[in-house]
Design an enzyme around this catalytic site. Structure first.
Site, PDB file in Angstrom:
ATOM      1  N   LYS A 108       1.935  -3.829   6.472  1.00  0.00           N
ATOM      2  CA  LYS A 108       2.328  -3.752   5.053  1.00  0.00           C
ATOM      3  C   LYS A 108       3.842  -3.551   4.939  1.00  0.00           C
ATOM      4  O   LYS A 108       4.500  -4.204   4.147  1.00  0.00           O
ATOM      5  CB  LYS A 108       1.577  -2.617   4.351  1.00  0.00           C
ATOM      6  CG  LYS A 108       0.079  -2.879   4.234  1.00  0.00           C
ATOM      7  CD  LYS A 108      -0.204  -4.079   3.352  1.00  0.00           C
ATOM      8  CE  LYS A 108      -1.532  -4.725   3.621  1.00  0.00           C
ATOM      9  NZ  LYS A 108      -1.762  -5.963   2.904  1.00  0.00           N
ATOM     10  N   TYR A 153      -2.075  -1.270  10.942  1.00  0.00           N
ATOM     11  CA  TYR A 153      -2.320  -1.781   9.590  1.00  0.00           C
ATOM     12  C   TYR A 153      -1.142  -1.450   8.671  1.00  0.00           C
ATOM     13  O   TYR A 153      -0.615  -2.307   7.974  1.00  0.00           O
ATOM     14  CB  TYR A 153      -3.620  -1.189   9.006  1.00  0.00           C
ATOM     15  CG  TYR A 153      -3.719  -1.429   7.519  1.00  0.00           C
ATOM     16  CD1 TYR A 153      -4.068  -2.678   7.015  1.00  0.00           C
ATOM     17  CD2 TYR A 153      -3.406  -0.412   6.596  1.00  0.00           C
ATOM     18  CE1 TYR A 153      -4.108  -2.915   5.646  1.00  0.00           C
ATOM     19  CE2 TYR A 153      -3.444  -0.640   5.230  1.00  0.00           C
ATOM     20  CZ  TYR A 153      -3.803  -1.889   4.756  1.00  0.00           C
ATOM     21  OH  TYR A 153      -3.822  -2.128   3.401  1.00  0.00           O
ATOM     22  N   SER A 200       0.830  -1.204   0.000  1.00  0.00           N
ATOM     23  CA  SER A 200       0.000   0.000   0.000  1.00  0.00           C
ATOM     24  C   SER A 200       0.862   1.251   0.000  1.00  0.00           C
ATOM     25  O   SER A 200       1.972   1.253   0.544  1.00  0.00           O
ATOM     26  CB  SER A 200      -0.855  -0.035   1.268  1.00  0.00           C
ATOM     27  OG  SER A 200      -1.422   1.214   1.533  1.00  0.00           O
TER      28      SER A 200
HETATM   29  P1  NAD Z   1     -11.076  -7.096   1.190  1.00  0.00           P
HETATM   30  O1  NAD Z   1     -11.306  -7.056   2.657  1.00  0.00           O
HETATM   31  O2  NAD Z   1     -12.208  -6.822   0.280  1.00  0.00           O
HETATM   32  O3  NAD Z   1     -10.462  -8.520   0.774  1.00  0.00           O
HETATM   33  C1  NAD Z   1      -9.603  -9.238   1.616  1.00  0.00           C
HETATM   34  C2  NAD Z   1     -10.138 -10.660   1.719  1.00  0.00           C
HETATM   35  O4  NAD Z   1      -9.261 -11.437   2.539  1.00  0.00           O
HETATM   36  C3  NAD Z   1     -11.520 -10.731   2.367  1.00  0.00           C
HETATM   37  O5  NAD Z   1     -12.411 -11.416   1.499  1.00  0.00           O
HETATM   38  C4  NAD Z   1     -11.292 -11.493   3.673  1.00  0.00           C
HETATM   39  O6  NAD Z   1     -12.397 -12.318   3.997  1.00  0.00           O
HETATM   40  C5  NAD Z   1     -10.026 -12.278   3.372  1.00  0.00           C
HETATM   41  N1  NAD Z   1      -9.209 -12.595   4.549  1.00  0.00           N
HETATM   42  C6  NAD Z   1      -8.738 -11.728   5.480  1.00  0.00           C
HETATM   43  N2  NAD Z   1      -8.017 -12.387   6.416  1.00  0.00           N
HETATM   44  C7  NAD Z   1      -8.019 -13.690   6.064  1.00  0.00           C
HETATM   45  C8  NAD Z   1      -7.450 -14.868   6.616  1.00  0.00           C
HETATM   46  N3  NAD Z   1      -6.759 -14.841   7.775  1.00  0.00           N
HETATM   47  N4  NAD Z   1      -7.640 -16.052   5.990  1.00  0.00           N
HETATM   48  C9  NAD Z   1      -8.351 -16.107   4.836  1.00  0.00           C
HETATM   49  N5  NAD Z   1      -8.932 -15.040   4.268  1.00  0.00           N
HETATM   50  C10 NAD Z   1      -8.759 -13.835   4.869  1.00  0.00           C
HETATM   51  O7  NAD Z   1      -9.840  -6.116   0.885  1.00  0.00           O
HETATM   52  P2  NAD Z   1      -9.315  -5.550  -0.509  1.00  0.00           P
HETATM   53  O8  NAD Z   1      -9.696  -4.133  -0.594  1.00  0.00           O
HETATM   54  O9  NAD Z   1      -9.662  -6.481  -1.599  1.00  0.00           O
HETATM   55  O10 NAD Z   1      -7.751  -5.588  -0.232  1.00  0.00           O
HETATM   56  C11 NAD Z   1      -6.926  -6.630  -0.726  1.00  0.00           C
HETATM   57  C12 NAD Z   1      -5.495  -6.376  -0.296  1.00  0.00           C
HETATM   58  O11 NAD Z   1      -5.051  -5.130  -0.811  1.00  0.00           O
HETATM   59  C13 NAD Z   1      -5.279  -6.290   1.221  1.00  0.00           C
HETATM   60  O12 NAD Z   1      -4.047  -6.911   1.530  1.00  0.00           O
HETATM   61  C14 NAD Z   1      -5.212  -4.811   1.478  1.00  0.00           C
HETATM   62  O13 NAD Z   1      -4.461  -4.536   2.632  1.00  0.00           O
HETATM   63  C15 NAD Z   1      -4.514  -4.332   0.226  1.00  0.00           C
HETATM   64  N6  NAD Z   1      -4.784  -2.932  -0.084  1.00  0.00           N
HETATM   65  C16 NAD Z   1      -6.071  -2.503  -0.189  1.00  0.00           C
HETATM   66  C17 NAD Z   1      -6.341  -1.169  -0.469  1.00  0.00           C
HETATM   67  C18 NAD Z   1      -7.759  -0.664  -0.539  1.00  0.00           C
HETATM   68  O14 NAD Z   1      -7.963   0.534  -0.347  1.00  0.00           O
HETATM   69  N7  NAD Z   1      -8.750  -1.486  -0.814  1.00  0.00           N
HETATM   70  C19 NAD Z   1      -5.274  -0.276  -0.662  1.00  0.00           C
HETATM   71  C20 NAD Z   1      -3.964  -0.743  -0.563  1.00  0.00           C
HETATM   72  C21 NAD Z   1      -3.733  -2.083  -0.268  1.00  0.00           C
HETATM   73  C1  WQD Z   2      -9.589   9.276   0.959  1.00  0.00           C
HETATM   74  C2  WQD Z   2      -9.814  10.755   1.236  1.00  0.00           C
HETATM   75  C3  WQD Z   2     -10.273  11.222   3.529  1.00  0.00           C
HETATM   76  C4  WQD Z   2     -14.138   9.267   3.816  1.00  0.00           C
HETATM   77  C5  WQD Z   2      -6.819   4.356   2.926  1.00  0.00           C
HETATM   78  C6  WQD Z   2      -5.692   3.736   3.712  1.00  0.00           C
HETATM   79  C7  WQD Z   2      -4.555   3.421   2.784  1.00  0.00           C
HETATM   80  C8  WQD Z   2      -5.045   2.576   1.614  1.00  0.00           C
HETATM   81  C9  WQD Z   2      -6.170   3.216   0.905  1.00  0.00           C
HETATM   82  C10 WQD Z   2      -4.974   0.277   2.287  1.00  0.00           C
HETATM   83  C11 WQD Z   2      -9.136  11.217   2.522  1.00  0.00           C
HETATM   84  C12 WQD Z   2     -11.447  11.582   2.665  1.00  0.00           C
HETATM   85  C13 WQD Z   2     -12.932   9.750   3.347  1.00  0.00           C
HETATM   86  C14 WQD Z   2     -15.183  10.195   4.125  1.00  0.00           C
HETATM   87  C15 WQD Z   2     -13.728  11.994   3.466  1.00  0.00           C
HETATM   88  N1  WQD Z   2      -5.584   1.333   2.084  1.00  0.00           N
HETATM   89  N2  WQD Z   2     -12.732  11.087   3.177  1.00  0.00           N
HETATM   90  N3  WQD Z   2     -14.937  11.516   3.912  1.00  0.00           N
HETATM   91  O1  WQD Z   2      -7.272   7.253   3.882  1.00  0.00           O
HETATM   92  O2  WQD Z   2      -6.440   7.851   1.547  1.00  0.00           O
HETATM   93  O3  WQD Z   2      -6.338   5.544   2.334  1.00  0.00           O
HETATM   94  O4  WQD Z   2      -7.208   3.486   1.854  1.00  0.00           O
HETATM   95  O5  WQD Z   2      -3.809   0.073   2.218  1.00  0.00           O
HETATM   96  O6  WQD Z   2      -3.610   2.729   3.537  1.00  0.00           O
HETATM   97  O7  WQD Z   2      -5.257   4.653   4.708  1.00  0.00           O
HETATM   98  O8  WQD Z   2      -8.526   6.488   1.801  1.00  0.00           O
HETATM   99  O9  WQD Z   2     -10.844   6.457   1.009  1.00  0.00           O
HETATM  100  O10 WQD Z   2     -10.398   6.530   3.501  1.00  0.00           O
HETATM  101  O11 WQD Z   2      -9.907   8.533   2.124  1.00  0.00           O
HETATM  102  O12 WQD Z   2     -13.560  13.190   3.318  1.00  0.00           O
HETATM  103  O13 WQD Z   2     -16.272   9.825   4.581  1.00  0.00           O
HETATM  104  O14 WQD Z   2     -11.214  10.959   1.423  1.00  0.00           O
HETATM  105  O15 WQD Z   2     -10.110  12.122   4.588  1.00  0.00           O
HETATM  106  O16 WQD Z   2      -8.671  12.524   2.321  1.00  0.00           O
HETATM  107  P1  WQD Z   2      -7.115   6.915   2.480  1.00  0.00           P
HETATM  108  P2  WQD Z   2     -10.002   6.930   2.133  1.00  0.00           P
END
Ligand code: NAD
Ligand code: WQD
Length: 350
Positions: free
Chosen positions: A156, A152, A127
């Site tokens: 990562k 969290y 991330s």
């Molecule tokens: P998500 O929660 O939709 O998907 C993750 C899945 O993993 C879920 O279906 C959950 O049930 C499963 N899971 C969690 N722990 C588990 C375990 N111990 N055993 C088996 N299954 C398990 O999340 P996502 O948005 O699809 O994110 C996928 C990956 O990308 C994550 O590693 C997340 O940290 C990373 N990521 C997400 C974002 C974002 O904003 N969505 C941003 C950056 C990184």
């Molecule tokens: C985006 C912008 C909020 C909700 C997070 C994790 C990051 C990565 C991506 C996993 C920010 C603003 C949000 C609301 C708002 N995930 N906001 N009103 O915080 O950039 O990133 O998700 O790895 O690690 O921190 O994403 O979508 O929460 O926020 O104004 O109700 O929207 O303040 O500026 P963020 P977000």
């Protein structure tokens, strides 16, 4: 290739499965314990692709079950794409041990199995949170990582280190960490999208659920940042573009087998967009007006972050094509479908 997708029932994992099934001959198998998703995802994947994906309902923190019930049975795997993790930043501050336990033990157990069953390729979902509050924008893969704001974020950063260290010692193996910026949007059919359990934290599901009347308010967290309209800047990248990067990344690992051990790529559009611009894109695509309120800054938020994505463009030949408008249109299509499903369910129970 035969590929294990962990977290295949989740948001990014499911879109990646769809891309793999639509664009390659690879076989995919999922492991997901549905802690943040449900088996219905696999029905949606079948509806879109016409293909059935097998899922093992295994908790990745359970090493014995992972080894005996999965890897011992599916021993001819070529690669792993590891999405499964808990991802709510705020919750990780409240429940740090749960986050360290789930995210780190899942990765460690997978790598033990990769070692034992001699698997060649591994992709880790990282991330942009590892960059923290970087001084210079856009951030490149060379921008120094910072002490994360949340447990969290630590999972990562530490996860990347574990994978790097492991990759240095293991012969016949290569791996990548992909640093996603802000994944948004849904499959263009509107048949698959994001559905977090409980109240969403991320901006786009908050917007679509508010517009559908599922949430009572929409707060903009701060309009006193040093940006063009005072609201924070992020790099919102369409989930289908992120998904396709995994197909290209797996190809890259395969083609460069024996050439390198570990590398890192940013996955973002390269454009910084403000919160108000996201809301405008939604209004523009939905034809609705959002009655939002301006609130204080959210704890832990950075002012601005967006990607330099030139490394992924050059080396993976990745070309993210979808705009924020495309993302909002598909997210809204998906939300309307969820609304219909909810209505049908309620009518059924009356
Ligand atoms: P998500 O929660 O939709 O998907 C993750 C899945 O993993 C879920 O279906 C959950 O049930 C499963 N899971 C969690 N722990 C588990 C375990 N111990 N055993 C088996 N299954 C398990 O999340 P996502 O948005 O699809 O994110 C996928 C990956 O990308 C994550 O590693 C997340 O940290 C990373 N990521 C997400 C974002 C974002 O904003 N969505 C941003 C950056 C990184
Ligand atoms: C985006 C912008 C909020 C909700 C997070 C994790 C990051 C990565 C991506 C996993 C920010 C603003 C949000 C609301 C708002 N995930 N906001 N009103 O915080 O950039 O990133 O998700 O790895 O690690 O921190 O994403 O979508 O929460 O926020 O104004 O109700 O929207 O303040 O500026 P963020 P977000």
């Amino acid at each position: 290739m035969k590929i294990l997708i962990t977290g295949g029932a989740g948001y990014i994992g499911s879109h990646t499965i769809i891309d793999i099934l639509e664009n390659t001959e690879h076989e995919v198998i999922s492991i997901d314990n549905y802690s943040n998703s449900s088996p219905a995802t696999f029905d949606r994947i079948r509806e879109i692709t016409g293909k059935t994906v097998r899922n093992y309902n295994i908790d990745l923190t359970d090493y014995k079950s992972l080894r005996d019930d999965f890897f011992a049975r599916e021993s001819d795997l070529d690669g792993v794409i590891h999405f499964a993790a808990l991802k709510a930043v705020g919750e990780s501050v409240e429940k740090p041990v749960m986050y360290y336990h789930n995210n780190l033990n899942s990765l460690i157990n997978l790598l033990k199995c990769v070692e034992k069953f001699d698997i060649r390729h591994f992709i880790f979902s990282s991330s942009c949170t590892v960059y923290g509050n970087a001084e210079a924008q856009p951030v490149t893969e060379k921008t120094p990582t910072q002490q994360p704001e949340s447990p969290y974020g630590y999972t990562k950063l530490v996860g990347e280190n574990i994978l790097n260290d492991f990759s240095k010692t293991k012969e016949g193996f290569n791996s990548l960490s992909l640093r996603y910026f802000n994944p948004v949007g849904a499959h263009e059919s509107g048949l698959n999208g994001e559905l977090p359990k409980g109240r969403p934290n991320n901006l786009v599901p908050v917007v679509t659920q508010f517009a559908a009347g599922w949430l009572n308010n929409l707060w903009v967290h701060g309009n006193d940042y040093e940006t063009r309209d005072g609201t924070a800047i992020r790099d919102y990248i369409h989930v289908s573009d992120i998904a396709h990067a995994h197909v290209l990344a797996m190809e890259y690992l395969n083609e460069n087998y024996g050439q390198f051990q570990y590398d890192v790529f940013n996955l973002g559009t390269g454009n910084g967009v403000t919160v108000l611009e996201v809301l405008k894109a939604f209004e523009n695509k939905s034809g609705l007006t959002l009655d939002y309120q301006i609130g204080p800054r959210r704890a832990g938020d950075v002012e601005m972050i967006y990607a330099d994505n030139s490394k992924a463009k050059t080396m993976l030949e990745w070309n993210p094509t979808r705009s924020i408008q495309d993302a909002m249109a598909s997210a809204w299509k998906w939300q309307k479908r969820l609304d219909q499903i909810k209505r049908d369910d309620m009518a059924h129970h009356e």
